[in-house]
Motif scaffolding. Structure first.
Motif, PDB file in Angstrom:
ATOM      1  N   SER A  60      63.405  10.128  95.703  1.00 25.49           N
ATOM      2  CA  SER A  60      62.708   9.479  94.595  1.00 25.49           C
ATOM      3  C   SER A  60      61.913  10.434  93.708  1.00 25.49           C
ATOM      4  CB  SER A  60      61.754   8.407  95.152  1.00 25.49           C
ATOM      5  OG  SER A  60      60.786   9.002  96.006  1.00 25.49           O
ATOM      6  N   VAL A  61      61.992  11.738  93.960  1.00 26.05           N
ATOM      7  CA  VAL A  61      61.168  12.681  93.199  1.00 26.05           C
ATOM      8  C   VAL A  61      61.592  12.744  91.735  1.00 26.05           C
ATOM      9  CG1 VAL A  61      60.567  15.130  92.953  1.00 26.05           C
ATOM     10  CG2 VAL A  61      60.550  14.046  95.205  1.00 26.05           C
ATOM     11  N   GLY A  62      62.895  12.691  91.471  1.00 25.48           N
ATOM     12  CA  GLY A  62      63.370  12.710  90.089  1.00 25.48           C
ATOM     13  C   GLY A  62      63.677  14.106  89.587  1.00 25.48           C
ATOM     14  N   GLY A  63      64.294  14.149  88.403  1.00 21.70           N
ATOM     15  CA  GLY A  63      64.650  15.409  87.767  1.00 21.70           C
ATOM     16  C   GLY A  63      66.142  15.583  87.538  1.00 21.70           C
ATOM     17  N   LEU A  64      66.990  14.745  88.193  1.00 16.99           N
ATOM     18  CA  LEU A  64      68.425  14.829  87.987  1.00 16.99           C
ATOM     19  C   LEU A  64      68.779  14.309  86.593  1.00 16.99           C
ATOM     20  CD1 LEU A  64      71.371  15.251  89.019  1.00 16.99           C
ATOM     21  CD2 LEU A  64      71.269  12.893  89.872  1.00 16.99           C
ATOM     22  N   GLU A  65      69.574  15.083  85.868  1.00 16.92           N
ATOM     23  CA  GLU A  65      70.049  14.686  84.546  1.00 16.92           C
ATOM     24  C   GLU A  65      71.545  14.950  84.451  1.00 16.92           C
ATOM     25  OE1 GLU A  65      66.131  15.534  81.740  1.00 16.92           O
ATOM     26  OE2 GLU A  65      67.786  16.970  81.707  1.00 16.92           O
ATOM     27  N   ILE A  66      72.261  14.106  83.686  1.00 16.69           N
ATOM     28  CA  ILE A  66      73.676  14.346  83.416  1.00 16.69           C
ATOM     29  C   ILE A  66      73.896  14.424  81.911  1.00 16.69           C
ATOM     30  CG2 ILE A  66      74.377  13.171  85.530  1.00 16.69           C
ATOM     31  CD1 ILE A  66      75.449  10.896  83.798  1.00 16.69           C
ATOM     32  N   GLU A  67      74.961  15.124  81.539  1.00 19.60           N
ATOM     33  CA  GLU A  67      75.253  15.334  80.127  1.00 19.60           C
ATOM     34  C   GLU A  67      75.891  14.093  79.511  1.00 19.60           C
ATOM     35  OE1 GLU A  67      77.139  18.920  77.418  1.00 19.60           O
ATOM     36  OE2 GLU A  67      78.165  18.367  79.274  1.00 19.60           O
ATOM     37  N   ASP A  68      75.467  13.763  78.303  1.00 20.95           N
ATOM     38  CA  ASP A  68      76.101  12.699  77.520  1.00 20.95           C
ATOM     39  C   ASP A  68      77.422  13.244  77.003  1.00 20.95           C
ATOM     40  OD1 ASP A  68      76.937  10.860  75.620  1.00 20.95           O
ATOM     41  OD2 ASP A  68      74.919  10.481  74.857  1.00 20.95           O
ATOM     42  N   GLN A  69      78.541  12.719  77.490  1.00 21.42           N
ATOM     43  CA  GLN A  69      79.840  13.278  77.123  1.00 21.42           C
ATOM     44  C   GLN A  69      80.207  13.015  75.667  1.00 21.42           C
ATOM     45  OE1 GLN A  69      82.882  12.420  80.041  1.00 21.42           O
ATOM     46  NE2 GLN A  69      81.852  13.691  81.554  1.00 21.42           N
ATOM     47  N   ASP A  70      79.493  12.096  75.030  1.00 18.50           N
ATOM     48  CA  ASP A  70      79.709  11.874  73.598  1.00 18.50           C
ATOM     49  C   ASP A  70      78.845  12.788  72.740  1.00 18.50           C
ATOM     50  OD1 ASP A  70      81.591   9.825  73.989  1.00 18.50           O
ATOM     51  OD2 ASP A  70      79.997   8.342  74.257  1.00 18.50           O
TER      52      ASP A  70
ATOM     53  N   PRO B  17      77.665  16.458  73.496  1.00 12.73           N
ATOM     54  CA  PRO B  17      77.554  17.650  74.353  1.00 12.73           C
ATOM     55  C   PRO B  17      76.235  18.387  74.138  1.00 12.73           C
ATOM     56  CG  PRO B  17      79.729  17.520  73.366  1.00 12.73           C
ATOM     57  CD  PRO B  17      78.908  16.449  72.711  1.00 12.73           C
ATOM     58  N   GLY B  18      75.624  18.763  75.265  1.00 13.32           N
ATOM     59  CA  GLY B  18      74.340  19.462  75.201  1.00 13.32           C
ATOM     60  C   GLY B  18      73.147  18.561  75.374  1.00 13.32           C
ATOM     61  N   ASP B  19      73.344  17.234  75.226  1.00  8.25           N
ATOM     62  CA  ASP B  19      72.264  16.273  75.449  1.00  8.25           C
ATOM     63  C   ASP B  19      72.362  15.736  76.879  1.00  8.25           C
ATOM     64  OD1 ASP B  19      71.519  16.643  72.859  1.00  8.25           O
ATOM     65  OD2 ASP B  19      71.730  14.537  72.249  1.00  8.25           O
ATOM     66  N   TYR B  20      71.240  15.748  77.587  1.00  9.69           N
ATOM     67  CA  TYR B  20      71.191  15.282  78.972  1.00  9.69           C
ATOM     68  C   TYR B  20      70.212  14.124  79.093  1.00  9.69           C
ATOM     69  CZ  TYR B  20      73.903  19.284  80.605  1.00  9.69           C
ATOM     70  OH  TYR B  20      74.905  20.188  80.824  1.00  9.69           O
ATOM     71  N   PHE B  21      70.525  13.184  79.978  1.00 12.84           N
ATOM     72  CA  PHE B  21      69.623  12.058  80.201  1.00 12.84           C
ATOM     73  C   PHE B  21      69.388  11.875  81.697  1.00 12.84           C
ATOM     74  CE2 PHE B  21      73.920  10.353  79.774  1.00 12.84           C
ATOM     75  CZ  PHE B  21      74.042   9.526  80.877  1.00 12.84           C
ATOM     76  N   PRO B  22      68.213  11.361  82.083  1.00 12.08           N
ATOM     77  CA  PRO B  22      67.850  11.282  83.512  1.00 12.08           C
ATOM     78  C   PRO B  22      68.601  10.188  84.249  1.00 12.08           C
ATOM     79  CG  PRO B  22      66.123  10.330  82.147  1.00 12.08           C
ATOM     80  CD  PRO B  22      67.110  10.947  81.200  1.00 12.08           C
ATOM     81  N   ILE B  23      68.845  10.441  85.541  1.00 15.83           N
ATOM     82  CA  ILE B  23      69.422   9.451  86.458  1.00 15.83           C
ATOM     83  C   ILE B  23      68.331   9.122  87.473  1.00 15.83           C
ATOM     84  CG2 ILE B  23      71.238   8.933  88.107  1.00 15.83           C
ATOM     85  CD1 ILE B  23      72.232   9.324  85.262  1.00 15.83           C
ATOM     86  N   PRO B  24      67.624   8.032  87.275  1.00 18.19           N
ATOM     87  CA  PRO B  24      66.490   7.724  88.170  1.00 18.19           C
ATOM     88  C   PRO B  24      66.945   7.275  89.543  1.00 18.19           C
ATOM     89  CG  PRO B  24      66.854   5.921  86.622  1.00 18.19           C
ATOM     90  CD  PRO B  24      67.796   7.018  86.215  1.00 18.19           C
ATOM     91  N   PHE B  25      66.071   7.443  90.497  1.00 18.15           N
ATOM     92  CA  PHE B  25      66.289   6.946  91.857  1.00 18.15           C
ATOM     93  C   PHE B  25      66.123   5.427  91.844  1.00 18.15           C
ATOM     94  CE2 PHE B  25      64.293   5.499  95.806  1.00 18.15           C
ATOM     95  CZ  PHE B  25      65.162   5.986  96.769  1.00 18.15           C
TER      96      PHE B  25
END
Length: 294
Positions: free
Chosen positions: A184-194, A196-204
């Motif tokens: 639950s600490v957080g910090g994971l982000e994935i790239e917006d494939q539409d 490129p270069g923009d990342y958004f968080p994946i919360p627990f």
């Protein structure tokens, strides 16, 4: 995680070798540099430039973890433990002493086997969804060479991450799909494939949640119909404290058989389309990428 709480001397009894192979055992902070394979399947083969920053990673109170290091902005603040199948004559697993951490090996071997079963079920579902035979992908991964990894991101001063350092750099995983479990600490982000270069968080969400990321081999097989998920671990969103807590995650990297070709599959290539990927084997492809990371 009990393993990462062990003294360094106990963890290094299962030390990862200095080179890229075998991908087994304990890796210390900074040993692996995934920044060097960032955007690899987008055609970028150039290593990311590393800028060194003098930092101190010290627990705020008495702790078994205490490290002073010079860490590059594109290095990551992480230690890990990797294992493969129970029986692998080529790359046997490296384990800590049973006396140091009782039942660790038995538990990890059971977890590995359960993740293998889930990996196969996902591949069967994907094949059915594409109108292919149930065993289409499964048979390409039946001689299991997948890897299970425990990750520990030690607590550190938030200022280190504010300066641009990452707990783990942007990267895609090498194999078919990755099964990921996070705390639950957080910090994971994935790239917006539409974008490129923009990342958004994946919360627990909850402890039972499993994140499934597409890997490079599936992208290659599908000629980019399925695109590998670029992801990273950074400062958790909304962090206001001076100290960022330890973070733990578990990842199972599903992989094809070592002899399996990972060029574009004819069944997934539209009529008239040109294959984007050469017919090298899984062994050759993963060896090429691992040689950049260690």
């Amino acid at each position: 995680m009990r393993f990462f709480s062990l003294p360094l001397a106990a963890k290094t009894k299962a030390a990862h070798p200095c080179g890229p192979k075998p991908h087994r055992g304990y890796s210390y902070i900074g040993q692996e540099k995934l920044s060097k394979v960032k955007d690899y399947e987008k055609g970028n083969r150039d290593a990311v430039e590393v800028y060194d920053v003098k930092v101190s990673i010290l627990a705020p109170t008495s702790s078994s973890f205490s490290l002073r290091a010079t860490i590059g902005l594109t290095w990551f603040l992480q230690e890990s433990f990797d294992q493969g199948p129970v029986r692998d004559e080529l790359y046997p697993n490296r384990w800590p002493d049973e006396d140091d951490i009782p039942n660790f090996r038995a538990f990890m071997e059971r977890l590995y086997e359960r993740c293998h079963q889930i990996h196969q079920q996902i591949l069967q579902a994907l094949a059915l969804g594409l109108g292919l035979g149930l065993a289409f992908f499964r048979d390409m991964c039946d001689h299991n060479t997948s890897e299970l990894r425990l990750n520990h991101y030690p607590g550190c001063e938030a200022a280190i991450l504010h300066k641009g350092a990452k707990r783990i750099s942007e990267h895609t995983d090498f194999g078919t799909v990755t099964l990921l479990f996070q705390d639950s600490v957080g910090g994971l982000e994935i790239e917006d494939q539409d974008v490129p270069g923009d990342y958004f968080p994946i919360p627990f969400e909850n402890k039972a949640e499993m994140i499934v990321n597409i890997g490079d081999c599936l992208q290659r097989w599908s000629n980019d119909k399925f695109r590998a998920t670029s992801h990273r671990v950074v400062l958790p969103p909304g962090s206001s404290d001076a100290w960022v807590r330890d973070r733990y995650s578990v990842a199972y990297f599903g992989k094809p058989n070592r002899s399996q070709v990972v060029g574009t599959l004819p069944e997934l290539l539209p009529d008239g389309a040109k294959s984007k990927y050469s017919n090298i084997t899984t062994w050759e492809y993963i060896d090429e990428k691992l040689s950049l990371t260690y």
